[in-house]
Write a protein that holds these residues in place. Structure first.
Motif, PDB file in Angstrom:
ATOM      1  N   UNK A  70       0.856  -1.184   0.000  1.00  0.00           N
ATOM      2  CA  UNK A  70       0.000   0.000   0.000  1.00  0.00           C
ATOM      3  C   UNK A  70       0.892   1.234   0.000  1.00  0.00           C
ATOM      4  N   UNK A  71       0.588   2.184  -0.869  1.00  0.00           N
ATOM      5  CA  UNK A  71       1.333   3.441  -0.966  1.00  0.00           C
ATOM      6  C   UNK A  71       0.417   4.570  -0.519  1.00  0.00           C
ATOM      7  N   UNK A  72       0.430   4.822   0.792  1.00  0.00           N
ATOM      8  CA  UNK A  72      -0.453   5.820   1.407  1.00  0.00           C
ATOM      9  C   UNK A  72      -0.305   7.182   0.735  1.00  0.00           C
ATOM     10  N   UNK A  73       0.935   7.613   0.513  1.00  0.00           N
ATOM     11  CA  UNK A  73       1.175   8.931  -0.075  1.00  0.00           C
ATOM     12  C   UNK A  73       0.612   9.066  -1.477  1.00  0.00           C
ATOM     13  N   UNK A  74       0.650   8.004  -2.246  1.00  0.00           N
ATOM     14  CA  UNK A  74       0.129   8.028  -3.607  1.00  0.00           C
ATOM     15  C   UNK A  74      -1.294   7.534  -3.715  1.00  0.00           C
ATOM     16  N   UNK A  75      -1.819   7.007  -2.605  1.00  0.00           N
ATOM     17  CA  UNK A  75      -3.189   6.500  -2.526  1.00  0.00           C
ATOM     18  C   UNK A  75      -3.447   5.385  -3.549  1.00  0.00           C
ATOM     19  N   UNK A  76      -2.537   4.396  -3.564  1.00  0.00           N
ATOM     20  CA  UNK A  76      -2.724   3.249  -4.431  1.00  0.00           C
ATOM     21  C   UNK A  76      -2.083   2.021  -3.796  1.00  0.00           C
ATOM     22  N   UNK A  77      -2.497   0.843  -4.289  1.00  0.00           N
ATOM     23  CA  UNK A  77      -1.956  -0.443  -3.848  1.00  0.00           C
ATOM     24  C   UNK A  77      -1.484  -1.206  -5.067  1.00  0.00           C
ATOM     25  N   UNK A  78      -0.331  -1.863  -4.931  1.00  0.00           N
ATOM     26  CA  UNK A  78       0.153  -2.782  -5.959  1.00  0.00           C
ATOM     27  C   UNK A  78       0.123  -4.184  -5.372  1.00  0.00           C
ATOM     28  N   UNK A  79      -0.531  -5.101  -6.068  1.00  0.00           N
ATOM     29  CA  UNK A  79      -0.579  -6.501  -5.642  1.00  0.00           C
ATOM     30  C   UNK A  79      -0.090  -7.349  -6.818  1.00  0.00           C
ATOM     31  N   UNK A  80       0.865  -8.234  -6.548  1.00  0.00           N
ATOM     32  CA  UNK A  80       1.433  -9.087  -7.587  1.00  0.00           C
ATOM     33  C   UNK A  80       0.968 -10.520  -7.369  1.00  0.00           C
ATOM     34  N   UNK A  81       0.433 -11.129  -8.437  1.00  0.00           N
ATOM     35  CA  UNK A  81      -0.051 -12.506  -8.388  1.00  0.00           C
ATOM     36  C   UNK A  81       0.571 -13.291  -9.542  1.00  0.00           C
ATOM     37  N   UNK A  82       0.702 -14.609  -9.344  1.00  0.00           N
ATOM     38  CA  UNK A  82       1.247 -15.425 -10.420  1.00  0.00           C
ATOM     39  C   UNK A  82       1.307 -16.885 -10.035  1.00  0.00           C
ATOM     40  N   UNK A  83       1.812 -17.699 -10.971  1.00  0.00           N
ATOM     41  CA  UNK A  83       1.923 -19.139 -10.761  1.00  0.00           C
ATOM     42  C   UNK A  83       3.295 -19.552 -10.257  1.00  0.00           C
ATOM     43  N   UNK A  84       4.227 -18.622 -10.209  1.00  0.00           N
ATOM     44  CA  UNK A  84       5.559 -18.912  -9.715  1.00  0.00           C
ATOM     45  C   UNK A  84       6.167 -17.640  -9.162  1.00  0.00           C
ATOM     46  N   UNK A  85       7.371 -17.749  -8.697  1.00  0.00           N
ATOM     47  CA  UNK A  85       8.047 -16.593  -8.117  1.00  0.00           C
ATOM     48  C   UNK A  85       8.451 -15.591  -9.200  1.00  0.00           C
ATOM     49  N   UNK A  86       8.490 -14.329  -8.820  1.00  0.00           N
ATOM     50  CA  UNK A  86       8.859 -13.272  -9.760  1.00  0.00           C
ATOM     51  C   UNK A  86      10.280 -13.425 -10.282  1.00  0.00           C
ATOM     52  N   UNK A  87      11.116 -14.133  -9.555  1.00  0.00           N
ATOM     53  CA  UNK A  87      12.509 -14.296  -9.970  1.00  0.00           C
ATOM     54  C   UNK A  87      12.648 -15.092 -11.259  1.00  0.00           C
ATOM     55  N   UNK A  88      11.636 -15.922 -11.590  1.00  0.00           N
ATOM     56  CA  UNK A  88      11.784 -16.727 -12.802  1.00  0.00           C
ATOM     57  C   UNK A  88      10.524 -16.889 -13.650  1.00  0.00           C
ATOM     58  N   UNK A  89       9.414 -16.260 -13.263  1.00  0.00           N
ATOM     59  CA  UNK A  89       8.204 -16.328 -14.091  1.00  0.00           C
ATOM     60  C   UNK A  89       7.580 -14.948 -14.219  1.00  0.00           C
ATOM     61  N   UNK A  90       6.867 -14.740 -15.315  1.00  0.00           N
ATOM     62  CA  UNK A  90       6.126 -13.494 -15.492  1.00  0.00           C
ATOM     63  C   UNK A  90       4.894 -13.532 -14.588  1.00  0.00           C
ATOM     64  N   UNK A  91       4.530 -12.390 -14.038  1.00  0.00           N
ATOM     65  CA  UNK A  91       3.404 -12.293 -13.114  1.00  0.00           C
ATOM     66  C   UNK A  91       2.471 -11.172 -13.555  1.00  0.00           C
ATOM     67  N   UNK A  92       1.386 -10.995 -12.819  1.00  0.00           N
ATOM     68  CA  UNK A  92       0.440  -9.915 -13.082  1.00  0.00           C
ATOM     69  C   UNK A  92       0.488  -8.935 -11.917  1.00  0.00           C
ATOM     70  N   UNK A  93       0.616  -7.676 -12.249  1.00  0.00           N
ATOM     71  CA  UNK A  93       0.561  -6.597 -11.249  1.00  0.00           C
ATOM     72  C   UNK A  93      -0.837  -6.000 -11.291  1.00  0.00           C
ATOM     73  N   UNK A  94      -1.570  -6.103 -10.199  1.00  0.00           N
ATOM     74  CA  UNK A  94      -2.886  -5.493 -10.077  1.00  0.00           C
ATOM     75  C   UNK A  94      -2.712  -4.156  -9.382  1.00  0.00           C
ATOM     76  N   UNK A  95      -3.044  -3.077 -10.068  1.00  0.00           N
ATOM     77  CA  UNK A  95      -2.900  -1.734  -9.517  1.00  0.00           C
ATOM     78  C   UNK A  95      -4.275  -1.209  -9.140  1.00  0.00           C
ATOM     79  N   UNK A  96      -4.420  -0.869  -7.859  1.00  0.00           N
ATOM     80  CA  UNK A  96      -5.694  -0.339  -7.367  1.00  0.00           C
ATOM     81  C   UNK A  96      -5.476   1.093  -6.891  1.00  0.00           C
TER      82      UNK A  96
END
Length: 131
Positions: A36-62
């Motif tokens: 959560x980024x209080x100052x910018x009033x947004x949240x970034x949540x990353x979801x995926x089938x593997x770790x970010x170190x070796x697979x592409x993921x989805x960033x959900x920006x709210x």
């Protein structure tokens, strides 16, 4: 081998809880991190089938102050997810209230079995049967 790698795809979402439920519970992704980024009033949540170190993921920006659902641009295509049993997957998703916009079946000009669904914000997701 290239030193470049696809890291993530970012989607702006209207209701973060609804989107997280869809991607984690219904599509089986893992919640990888959420900030959560209080100052910018947004949240970034990353979801995926593997770790970010070796697979592409989805960033959900709210964006917290977004008053209306986003309008999806005409340039957006879809996210593709491989599934082992497309017919069973679609039955399960339908039972959970997911919107199936193209029933599973062979492609019009090919033999690959596909279906299309939409996430809570209307983003298209192609399911591709991979046995």
């Amino acid at each position: 081998m290239s030193q470049y790698r696809l890291l993530h795809t970012m989607l702006r979402v209207f209701d973060l809880d609804k989107s997280l439920d869809f991607y984690t519970r219904l599509l089986g992704m893992k919640m990888l991190r959420r900030t959560d980024y209080e100052g910018g009033r947004f949240t970034l949540a990353f979801v995926g089938y593997g770790e970010e170190s070796d697979t592409a993921v989805i960033e959900l920006t709210h964006n917290w102050d977004q008053a209306e659902p986003y309008v999806i641009g005409s340039g957006y295509g879809h996210i593709a997810i491989g599934v082992p049993d497309i017919y069973g997957t679609c039955e399960t998703l339908r039972a959970e209230g997911a919107k199936i916009t193209r029933e599973p079946g062979p492609m019009k000009h090919g033999s690959t079995v596909i279906a299309f669904i939409e996430d809570p914000d209307g983003y298209k997701i192609e399911l591709i049967e991979r046995k």
